[in-house]
Design a protein around this motif. Structure first.
Motif, PDB file in Angstrom:
ATOM      1  N   LEU A   8      -0.843  20.342  58.830  1.00 37.46           N
ATOM      2  CA  LEU A   8       0.614  20.284  58.636  1.00 37.46           C
ATOM      3  C   LEU A   8       1.297  21.318  59.526  1.00 37.46           C
ATOM      4  O   LEU A   8       0.915  22.498  59.512  1.00 37.46           O
ATOM      5  N   LEU A  33       4.520  23.364  59.690  1.00 36.84           N
ATOM      6  CA  LEU A  33       5.506  23.703  58.666  1.00 36.84           C
ATOM      7  C   LEU A  33       6.530  24.680  59.201  1.00 36.84           C
ATOM      8  O   LEU A  33       6.254  25.447  60.126  1.00 36.84           O
ATOM      9  N   ASP A  50       3.820  26.477  48.228  1.00 36.35           N
ATOM     10  CA  ASP A  50       4.475  25.232  48.628  1.00 36.35           C
ATOM     11  C   ASP A  50       3.428  24.188  49.023  1.00 36.35           C
ATOM     12  O   ASP A  50       3.524  23.018  48.648  1.00 36.35           O
ATOM     13  N   ALA A 102       1.729  22.819  46.073  1.00 37.30           N
ATOM     14  CA  ALA A 102       2.554  21.805  45.406  1.00 37.30           C
ATOM     15  C   ALA A 102       2.436  20.457  46.122  1.00 37.30           C
ATOM     16  O   ALA A 102       2.356  19.400  45.475  1.00 37.30           O
ATOM     17  N   MET A 103       2.402  20.496  47.458  1.00 37.64           N
ATOM     18  CA  MET A 103       2.230  19.248  48.227  1.00 37.64           C
ATOM     19  C   MET A 103       0.901  18.579  47.873  1.00 37.64           C
ATOM     20  O   MET A 103       0.808  17.362  47.745  1.00 37.64           O
ATOM     21  N   LYS A 118       1.043  17.061  44.343  1.00 40.89           N
ATOM     22  CA  LYS A 118       1.936  15.905  44.204  1.00 40.89           C
ATOM     23  C   LYS A 118       1.545  14.729  45.063  1.00 40.89           C
ATOM     24  O   LYS A 118       1.809  13.583  44.715  1.00 40.89           O
ATOM     25  N   LEU A 119       0.957  15.004  46.226  1.00 41.34           N
ATOM     26  CA  LEU A 119       0.733  13.889  47.158  1.00 41.34           C
ATOM     27  C   LEU A 119      -0.624  13.887  47.850  1.00 41.34           C
ATOM     28  O   LEU A 119      -1.304  12.863  47.896  1.00 41.34           O
ATOM     29  N   LEU A 120      -1.017  15.043  48.390  1.00 43.41           N
ATOM     30  CA  LEU A 120      -2.138  15.019  49.348  1.00 43.41           C
ATOM     31  C   LEU A 120      -3.491  14.776  48.695  1.00 43.41           C
ATOM     32  O   LEU A 120      -4.382  14.190  49.295  1.00 43.41           O
ATOM     33  N   ARG A 124      -8.642  22.433  49.443  1.00 49.37           N
ATOM     34  CA  ARG A 124      -8.742  23.803  49.898  1.00 49.37           C
ATOM     35  C   ARG A 124      -7.696  23.995  50.999  1.00 49.37           C
ATOM     36  O   ARG A 124      -7.569  23.155  51.891  1.00 49.37           O
TER      37      ARG A 124
END
Lengths: 76, 76
Positions: free
Chosen positions: A44, A46, A54, A57-58, A61-63, A72
């Motif tokens: 990513l 960023l 952060d 959290a990604m 929620k998604l990855l 990790r």
């Protein structure tokens, strides 16, 4: 800044893709490969100031699918 | 012994999966994600004595498509 996330299936979760690779390596003559596990790597780019929390959290929620996968995070 | 192989698309090769992840993160409210690249991670359990050259041969023959992908090998 850059973050790298490694997502692997949890131990005990069947990994048919890894097994297929294992068998294929055997068929190609590579002996001594006893087990293969395959996972995902997500790089990513960023905005500066993004924290590891952060990115966590990604992942949640998604990855990653945290029911069957572990993740990790590497920053920088 | 164990080897870890990271396979990523080469720079310049379109990565629709990474782009989809990038857009999805934006939709979920994660701002500041400018680019996402997704790759594969392959963990191999190998017989002792297997060399990095052996793993390199596995990459060239099966694990990576070297026309569009690069790979990186970690031993141990």
């Amino acid at each position: 800044m850059r973050a790298k996330v490694e997502v692997m299936l949890k131990d005990g979760v069947l990994d048919p893709q890894g097994e297929a690779v294992c068998h294929a390596l055997g068929s190609l003559g590579f002996d001594g490969v006893s087990k293969v596990r395959q996972g995902k790597i997500i790089e990513l780019d960023l905005a500066d100031g993004t924290t590891k929390d952060d990115v966590r959290a990604m992942c949640e929620k998604l990855l990653a699918n945290t029911v069957i996968e572990t993740y990790r995070i590497e920053i920088g």
